[in-house]
Design an enzyme around this catalytic site. Structure first.
Site, short mmCIF file in Angstrom:
data_model
loop_
_atom_site.label_atom_id
_atom_site.label_comp_id
_atom_site.label_asym_id
_atom_site.label_seq_id
_atom_site.Cartn_x
_atom_site.Cartn_y
_atom_site.Cartn_z
N ASN A 29 0.72 -1.09 -0.50
CA ASN A 29 0.02 -0.14 0.10
C ASN A 29 0.84 1.65 0.07
OD1 ASN A 29 -1.85 -2.06 1.27
ND2 ASN A 29 -2.86 -0.90 1.97
N GLU A 79 -2.98 0.48 -4.28
CA GLU A 79 -2.17 -1.23 -3.70
C GLU A 79 -1.61 -1.80 -4.63
OE1 GLU A 79 -4.92 -3.35 -1.99
OE2 GLU A 79 -6.64 -1.85 -0.93
N TYR A 91 7.64 -3.53 4.21
CA TYR A 91 7.19 -2.26 4.75
C TYR A 91 8.51 -1.56 4.89
CZ TYR A 91 3.01 -4.95 5.93
OH TYR A 91 2.23 -5.58 5.76
N PHE A 109 -18.15 -8.67 -5.26
CA PHE A 109 -18.06 -9.75 -5.14
C PHE A 109 -19.22 -10.44 -4.75
CE2 PHE A 109 -14.30 -8.52 -7.42
CZ PHE A 109 -14.18 -8.97 -8.84
N1 RBF Z 1 -11.38 -5.21 -4.29
C1 RBF Z 1 -12.47 -5.17 -4.70
O1 RBF Z 1 -13.62 -4.91 -3.80
N2 RBF Z 1 -13.17 -5.33 -5.95
C2 RBF Z 1 -12.38 -5.25 -7.13
O2 RBF Z 1 -12.65 -5.53 -7.97
C3 RBF Z 1 -11.01 -5.31 -6.53
N3 RBF Z 1 -9.46 -5.93 -7.85
C4 RBF Z 1 -8.69 -5.94 -6.85
C5 RBF Z 1 -7.94 -6.53 -8.79
C6 RBF Z 1 -6.49 -6.99 -8.07
C7 RBF Z 1 -5.44 -6.93 -8.93
C8 RBF Z 1 -5.94 -6.40 -6.31
C9 RBF Z 1 -4.51 -6.70 -6.23
C10 RBF Z 1 -6.59 -5.69 -6.23
C11 RBF Z 1 -7.74 -5.84 -5.97
N4 RBF Z 1 -9.09 -5.67 -5.80
C12 RBF Z 1 -10.42 -5.34 -4.93
C13 RBF Z 1 -8.68 -4.42 -3.88
C14 RBF Z 1 -8.67 -5.92 -2.75
O3 RBF Z 1 -9.66 -5.95 -2.43
C15 RBF Z 1 -7.56 -5.63 -1.71
O4 RBF Z 1 -6.31 -6.00 -2.34
C16 RBF Z 1 -7.89 -6.07 -0.76
O5 RBF Z 1 -8.54 -6.16 0.50
C17 RBF Z 1 -6.04 -5.75 0.39
O6 RBF Z 1 -5.93 -4.70 0.86
P1 ADP Z 2 -1.21 -4.07 3.84
O1 ADP Z 2 -2.14 -4.20 4.57
O2 ADP Z 2 -0.40 -4.12 5.64
O3 ADP Z 2 -0.89 -4.20 2.62
P2 ADP Z 2 -1.38 -7.43 2.68
O4 ADP Z 2 -1.71 -8.36 3.89
O5 ADP Z 2 -1.78 -6.88 1.86
O6 ADP Z 2 -0.91 -6.78 3.80
O7 ADP Z 2 0.89 -7.57 2.65
C1 ADP Z 2 1.25 -6.88 1.65
C2 ADP Z 2 2.68 -6.61 2.06
O8 ADP Z 2 3.11 -7.76 1.93
C3 ADP Z 2 3.76 -5.72 1.22
O9 ADP Z 2 4.03 -4.09 2.18
C4 ADP Z 2 5.07 -6.13 1.63
O10 ADP Z 2 6.37 -5.83 2.43
C5 ADP Z 2 5.05 -7.73 1.55
N1 ADP Z 2 4.41 -8.65 0.35
C6 ADP Z 2 5.79 -9.40 -0.19
N2 ADP Z 2 5.32 -9.67 -1.18
C7 ADP Z 2 4.89 -9.39 -1.88
C8 ADP Z 2 4.31 -8.59 -3.02
N3 ADP Z 2 4.84 -10.22 -4.18
N4 ADP Z 2 3.38 -8.14 -3.44
C9 ADP Z 2 3.38 -6.68 -2.86
N5 ADP Z 2 3.71 -7.05 -1.27
C10 ADP Z 2 4.20 -8.12 -0.70
MG MG Z 3 -2.27 -4.65 1.31
#
Ligand code: RBF
Ligand code: ADP
Ligand code: MG
Length: 169
Positions: A29, A79, A91, A109
């Site tokens: 993030n 993100e 991080y 969804f």
């Molecule tokens: N979150 C949604 O609520 N709707 C989506 O259509 C959606 N599409 C995503 C597509 C990608 C490629 C990624 C990486 C994330 C997406 N997310 C979406 C976000 C997802 O909910 C979020 O990464 C997690 O909640 C973790 O913060």
């Molecule tokens: P947060 O809600 O804190 O973003 P996530 O569960 O989304 O937590 O995990 C994200 C963290 O995981 C990133 O901040 C990074 O430190 C680590 N990470 C490890 N591998 C990856 C990857 N392939 N892509 C993105 N983040 C990754």
């Molecule tokens: Mg994240």
């Protein structure tokens, strides 16, 4: 979208920790300083492009910009899922990305499984599109070869903890 390709970088901050735990798809993030700098024509939704952590290798990425409608977030987030397996979390490190193309809007969804399968199909689409010569050349951009190794390096050159570059200029 006239602002693509869009280059930006900033420190990786903590989110809700849901990406890895609930979805099995970690997303790095960005802070508000990066989110608030997005040009007006960069809509919310799912993008693909290239990313590097610190001054490391450049990998493919998919990025979600918006409010995660499935989770009804109240804060706009940006993100990045880097398509690479890292040994450790990163991080506090500087993530540099270039967004090169748009995939789809964010949506909600009926189940977590449906969200996960949509993300996996986004990853598949990114892998195909990123083979185009016009996209491959951005992987070699100076933006990545000059990426700062740490946030201290970024702030000493830019006076800021984030940086954004429109159309490579
Ligand atoms: N979150 C949604 O609520 N709707 C989506 O259509 C959606 N599409 C995503 C597509 C990608 C490629 C990624 C990486 C994330 C997406 N997310 C979406 C976000 C997802 O909910 C979020 O990464 C997690 O909640 C973790 O913060
Ligand atoms: P947060 O809600 O804190 O973003 P996530 O569960 O989304 O937590 O995990 C994200 C963290 O995981 C990133 O901040 C990074 O430190 C680590 N990470 C490890 N591998 C990856 C990857 N392939 N892509 C993105 N983040 C990754
Ligand atoms: Mg994240």
């Amino acid at each position: 979208m006239k602002s693509l390709p869009y280059f930006c970088r900033g420190e990786v901050i903590r989110g809700f920790g849901r990406g890895s735990k609930e979805l099995g798809i970690p997303t790095a993030n960005f802070p508000d300083s990066v989110v608030d700098n997005l040009p007006a024509d960069i809509n919310t939704g799912i993008y693909y492009g290239w990313a590097c952590v610190g001054n490391g290798d450049v990998h493919r990425m998919v990025m979600s910009i918006g409010w995660n409608p499935y989770y009804k977030n109240t804060k706009k987030s940006m993100e990045t899922h880097v398509i690479h397996t890292f040994k450790e979390d990163f991080y506090g490190e500087i993530l540099s990305v270039v967004m090169v193309g748009y995939i789809r809007p964010e949506r909600t969804f009926d189940s977590l499984e449906a969200l996960i399968s949509a993300i996996n199909s986004d990853i598949g689409e990114a892998k195909v599109k990123l083979q185009l010569p016009e996209h491959l050349k951005l992987r070699e951009d100076n933006f990545f070869t000059t990426a700062p190794a740490s946030s201290a390096d970024l702030s000493s050159t830019t006076g800021s903890t984030s940086q954004t570059i429109l159309n490579g200029h």
